[in-house]
Each structure stands twice: as C-alpha cells, then as structure tokens.
Design an enzyme around this catalytic site. Structure first.
Site, PDB file in Angstrom:
ATOM      1  N   ASP A 175       2.962   5.424 -29.240  1.00  0.00           N
ATOM      2  CA  ASP A 175       2.443   4.861 -27.997  1.00  0.00           C
ATOM      3  C   ASP A 175       3.625   4.360 -27.182  1.00  0.00           C
ATOM      4  OD1 ASP A 175       0.640   3.494 -26.028  1.00  0.00           O
ATOM      5  OD2 ASP A 175      -0.852   3.904 -27.574  1.00  0.00           O
ATOM      6  N   HIS A 246       0.832   7.346 -22.434  1.00  0.00           N
ATOM      7  CA  HIS A 246       1.210   6.475 -23.557  1.00  0.00           C
ATOM      8  C   HIS A 246       2.458   7.012 -24.262  1.00  0.00           C
ATOM      9  CE1 HIS A 246      -2.101   3.650 -23.365  1.00  0.00           C
ATOM     10  NE2 HIS A 246      -2.972   4.629 -23.308  1.00  0.00           N
ATOM     11  N   GLU A 313      -5.897   7.684 -20.757  1.00  0.00           N
ATOM     12  CA  GLU A 313      -5.202   6.742 -19.879  1.00  0.00           C
ATOM     13  C   GLU A 313      -3.860   7.307 -19.398  1.00  0.00           C
ATOM     14  OE1 GLU A 313      -7.054   2.518 -21.430  1.00  0.00           O
ATOM     15  OE2 GLU A 313      -5.207   3.215 -22.372  1.00  0.00           O
ATOM     16  N   TRP A 379     -14.826   7.363 -26.455  1.00  0.00           N
ATOM     17  CA  TRP A 379     -14.490   5.940 -26.563  1.00  0.00           C
ATOM     18  C   TRP A 379     -14.972   5.107 -25.384  1.00  0.00           C
ATOM     19  CZ3 TRP A 379     -11.272   2.845 -23.491  1.00  0.00           C
ATOM     20  CH2 TRP A 379     -10.520   3.490 -22.518  1.00  0.00           C
ATOM     21  N   ASP A 406     -11.225  -4.850 -32.179  1.00  0.00           N
ATOM     22  CA  ASP A 406     -10.340  -5.863 -31.624  1.00  0.00           C
ATOM     23  C   ASP A 406     -11.115  -6.807 -30.704  1.00  0.00           C
ATOM     24  OD1 ASP A 406     -10.538  -3.374 -30.217  1.00  0.00           O
ATOM     25  OD2 ASP A 406      -9.080  -4.102 -28.762  1.00  0.00           O
ATOM     26  N   GLU A 458      -2.850  -4.759 -30.354  1.00  0.00           N
ATOM     27  CA  GLU A 458      -2.086  -5.573 -29.418  1.00  0.00           C
ATOM     28  C   GLU A 458      -2.146  -7.055 -29.799  1.00  0.00           C
ATOM     29  OE1 GLU A 458      -3.695  -2.204 -26.728  1.00  0.00           O
ATOM     30  OE2 GLU A 458      -4.291  -3.267 -28.538  1.00  0.00           O
TER      31      GLU A 458
END
Length: 542
Positions: A175, A246, A313, A379, A406, A458
């Site tokens: 990433d 990413h 993304e 997702w 998360d 993260e």
C-alpha cells in the site's frame, strides 16, 4: 450445544462419554496423516497425553479415528463419539480438520492451551455431529501494510482463523504506507518502500504524528513458511499487490513508476498519512513489465488460485493531467480514465489466466468494464457485488457497512480510536452475505462464492489492537460464513448465539486473545485523546 460456528446437525446421545487417558490412541487411514499430525500436536500439548498410533494391526483399542469417505463433501464431516471411540469421517482432509476443530471444542476450553493444566479428566460427550460449510470462501483480510505484523503474529492469526473454521487469509501486502513482500529483482521495494519516517496517530483531524520510524517486511522464505503453516490448517493465503492506486511505497522506491510528467516522483517518500492518495502508477509498458516481474515472484511463493490486485481508490487526476496517460488513452482508443484503469487490470487478468491463476479485485474494477475472468470483492456495499454476480462474475461479499472490523464496536466514549459505524457483536451476527436482490436469482446467487471480514490496521499498531477489533466479532462472522442460518437476519437466534458465546469466551482466553469484553474495553484497551472518525446513524444499504 455450545459449538461455534453452529453445526448443521447436533445430537447428544444417551451413551457414556469418551474418556482420554495415557492409553488413548489416535489413528487413521491413508490421506489422514496431516490431520493426525496436527491433532496429535494440538491435543498432546494441551492434555500432556501421547495419543500414540497404537500397535499396527491391533484392533479394538480405545481411541480417536480419522477416516476418509468418498461419498462425503470435501469440507463436510461427521463426528460420532461413544464410550469406545471418537470417529471423524469426511470427504477430504479439510473436512477431517474441521471435525478435529469441533473435537477440540467438545473437550473444553483447556484443550486450546499450549501446555497441560491437568493430565486426567479429559472427556468427550456422547454426540453425533454432522456438518458442512455454507460458503467455500470464508475469509479474513489482514492489513500488514499500514502497520506491519511480525511473522509470529501472522502465524498466530492463522491458528485463530483455523479455530473458527475460516479458510482464507487475504494478506494485504502493499500500500502507500509500506511494501511488505521481498521481491529479489527489485530490492528497493522493501529497502525504501518497506518503512516510513513516521505515522499518523488516529484520524487526520487530530493532526498527531508519532515521529517514530515504522517498517518491516517478510522475506520470501517467511512467506513460504506462512503459506505452508496455513495449508496445514486448510487455509489458503491470497496475496494482495495493490495497483494502480495505493502505490506510493512502490513509487518512492522506483520513481519511474509514477507520473513523472505531473509530479516530482523523485521527491516522494513512503506515505505517512492514512486515506486516499493521489499518487498512482503510470500506464507505460515499462510499468506493466515491472509488475509482471513482481508477480512472477509472487506466484512462485503463493499457490492460491486467486491473486488480489486491489484496483480500489485510484484517483484519476494525475492521469487527466498527464500527457503520457492521455496519449495512452488515444493510442488504445479508450473512452476515458476509467476505461484506462480497466485496460490496466485487463492486462493482468489475461496475464494471470495464462498462468492458471485468477484476478480478484475491489469493486472499483467494475468501472470502465470488468476483465473477463475477474472476481470481485464487493466492499462499498452490496450493489457492485450484485451487478458482478448478475454478469456472471464470482463475488466475495465484504461490505464495509457490515464486516469492516476496524469500525467501532459501541457508541460510548471509551472505544479506542472510534471510526466508522457502530458494528456490535449482534450486528455482525445478523449480517447476510446474499442480499435480497440475489435471493430470487439462484444462478446469480451461486456466484457469491463467499464472504470476508476485513481488518484494516491504520488504527491498530500491534497484535493486541488487532485482537480487540477482531474479537469477539470474528466468532460471529465465522458462524455467518459457515452455518446455514435463516436467510432473514431478524430471524437468527441471537439469544442462542449469545449463550454459546459465554462458553466461547473461555476458549478465547485460553488462546490468549485480548478481545473486547462484553461490558466494554479494559482501561489499557482505550486510547483517550486519539481522534477517530465516527459515523452517526445506521449504515446505508448500498
């Protein structure tokens, strides 16, 4: 019955329990050797009993027997316990292994320990269990890029997945914030891209950095060990190498991969922020060759059918500003930047197919046209997965609104780094991977090959943070993925599951899992003052 995940059929009989003692044997026919080895090691460590194979040719010894049954499903099993023996039969080694996991649960929480607390009193109740999984893909994503987890922690998580009959570890290896897989042809991917100067602490609104270098990577032998360890536990490791977005860690290591006519890629470093990064790969032939070379080494390490190439993304602003990218669009007669990304991924779909593998990517790979053989990790909600399934593509349902672990577990102020929607244990238990839009279309529904819970790190700096976010919710998810639950989430027996969880918490304790307690986090599990990004209200059905 306190088994998790719940089996298809469970019958407690009137017989006497099966008692384990120093004379108890463990044996099986051809094809059962791997499960015998695992079960002898696991139960031997917990009980202190030798569980030897017995004398060859001597019948009638009290013991545990494993048998393959050609008429059974590969992952299905039957366990029958009487006073004289425990017989586990299955259509394949995977089914035997899941039956062995059920046996361990039947022995009680101490069977999950690594050293014996006692050497007698071990018994299996007289039962018949018949079981098989609902989905073939029962996965967990572990993000080791944002915060690196040492190899020992990954091996431990494989044991935790196996204990819950989960069979796919999706390993997010690259990433913007770190490249975690050794590529011998390109050593700077880990030498430069494998570490960052500092990390954002909590969400960006807090404006806090820890000013501490962070890094790490797995050697190819480390990953071969992880793959072999997983295979012994009937788990497939699916690697993810994220393209074309990413990718800042890769561009920091090899600036020629970036859009050099738009940004000074020589100045880029491995990213220290979280979020969506504007720096993406260029679309030159040299970049395709670079990633083909990377993937050659990836395929040698990972035998999995599927290889995850991200595709999520990927901002298109640099491509819009890049003369080279615009020339590429014209040269290939593409409609726009979305179709340019589709072309990029279609290239690797074909490349993987030529080598007997399959591409899987996040649902953005639908934009601009889906590669012919690609599967989709849905997702952003259900809708992309529904569209892909109706178009004949395989789908793994992992909507962020339901199974991004998360996200916070409660709405109180004590949740550490509270991000996303509240997704409680009950919320996860009521998740349904096949949405109403597909239930009336059995052909399309059959393309939902499984489901997956995702652990993005993260806000998880170490393994105990991952424990807190993952458990106990991963136990609920495991039941969703394995068990034949009522299709309507409202009809699921939450009270029954909650009662079974009271027996499961001691198993997690024995395994050393630092899970979130039902009453809330322990004082050391909180992160006071670290900013999160809570989303209020119920998550939308997308």
């Amino acid at each position: 019955m306190d088994l998790i995940p719940a089996p298809l059929h469970f019958l407690a009989t009137d017989g006497e329990p099966f008692l384990l003692d120093p004379g108890t044997t463990l044996r099986g026919g051809p094809g059962t050797e791997g499960v015998q080895h695992w079960l002898r090691a696991a139960l031997g460590a917990a009980t202190g009993l030798p569980l030897g194979p017995g004398e060859p040719g001597v019948l009638g010894a009290r013991g545990i027997e494993l048998a393959l049954d050609a008429d059974s499903a590969a992952e299905g099993y039957r366990l029958e316990a009487t006073a004289e023996r425990v017989l586990i039969s299955a259509g394949g080694e995977a089914g035997l292994f899941w039956g062995a996991q059920t046996l361990r649960q039947l022995l009680g929480p101490d069977a999950f320990r690594r050293a014996p607390l006692r050497r007698d009193g071990w018994s299996v109740p007289a039962v018949v269990v018949e079981d098989a999984p609902r989905f073939g893909w029962r996965g967990v994503l572990l993000d080791v890029s944002r915060h690196f987890l040492p190899k020992a922690d990954v091996l431990r998580y494989l044991d935790l997945l196996a204990a819950h009959k989960l069979n796919v570890l999706h390993l997010h290896l690259t990433d913007d914030q770190g490249w975690r897989i050794e590529i011998k042809r390109y050593p700077k991917l880990t030498g430069t891209g494998g570490w960052r100067e500092r990390s954002m602490v909590g969400y960006r609104s807090g404006g806090v950095r820890d000013e501490r270098p962070h890094g790490g990577y797995y050697t190819q032998d480390d990953l071969r060990e992880i793959v072999a360890y997983a295979a012994d536990r009937q788990i497939t490791v699916v690697p993810e190498v994220d393209v074309p977005g990413h990718a800042q860690a890769a561009i920091a290591a090899y600036p020629e991969l970036g859009n050099q006519d738009v940004v000074d890629t020589e100045a880029l470093r491995t990213w220290t922020d979280w979020g969506v990064n504007p720096n993406v790969l260029n679309v030159e032939e040299s970049t395709l060759r670079f990633y083909e070379n990377v993937l050659e080494e990836v395929l040698e390490i990972f035998p999995s059918t599927f290889v995850h190439l991200g595709g999520d993304e990927c901002p298109k602003e640099q491509w819009k500003a890049s003369a080279a990218a615009q020339n590429r669009i014209k040269e290939l007669d593409l409609a726009d930047e979305d179709e340019l990304q589709s072309w990029f991924l279609r290239h690797f779909d074909t490349w993987l197919a030529e080598r007997g593998r399959r591409l899987i990517g996040w649902d953005e790979i639908l934009e601009g046209g889906l590669a012919p053989g690609a599967a989709v990790s849905s997702w952003r909600g259900y809708s992309a997965g529904v569209a892909a399934a109706r178009a004949g593509h395989d789908v793994v349902m992992c909507p962020e609104q339901h199974v991004y672990l998360d996200h916070r577990q409660a709405g109180g102020p004590d949740e550490p780094v509270p991000v996303g929607w509240v997704r409680s244990l009950e919320d996860v238990y009521r998740f349904e991977p096949v949405p109403p839009a597909l239930r009336q279309d059995p052909v399309a529904a059959a393309h939902v090959i499984g489901t997956q819970a995702n652990l993005w790190t993260e806000f998880m700096e170490q393994a105990r943070d991952v424990d807190y976010r993952a458990f106990p919710r991963l136990a609920a998810f495991a039941e969703v993925a394995w068990s034949r639950l009522p299709e309507q989430p409202a009809d699921r027996d939450w009270d029954g599951f909650e009662a079974r969880m009271r027996a499961h918490y001691p198993r997690l304790d024995a395994l050393g899992v630092e899970y979130r307690q039902p009453e809330g986090p322990k004082p050391w599990q909180r992160r006071p003052g670290v900013a999160g990004r809570p989303i209020e209200g119920l998550p939308p059905e997308v």
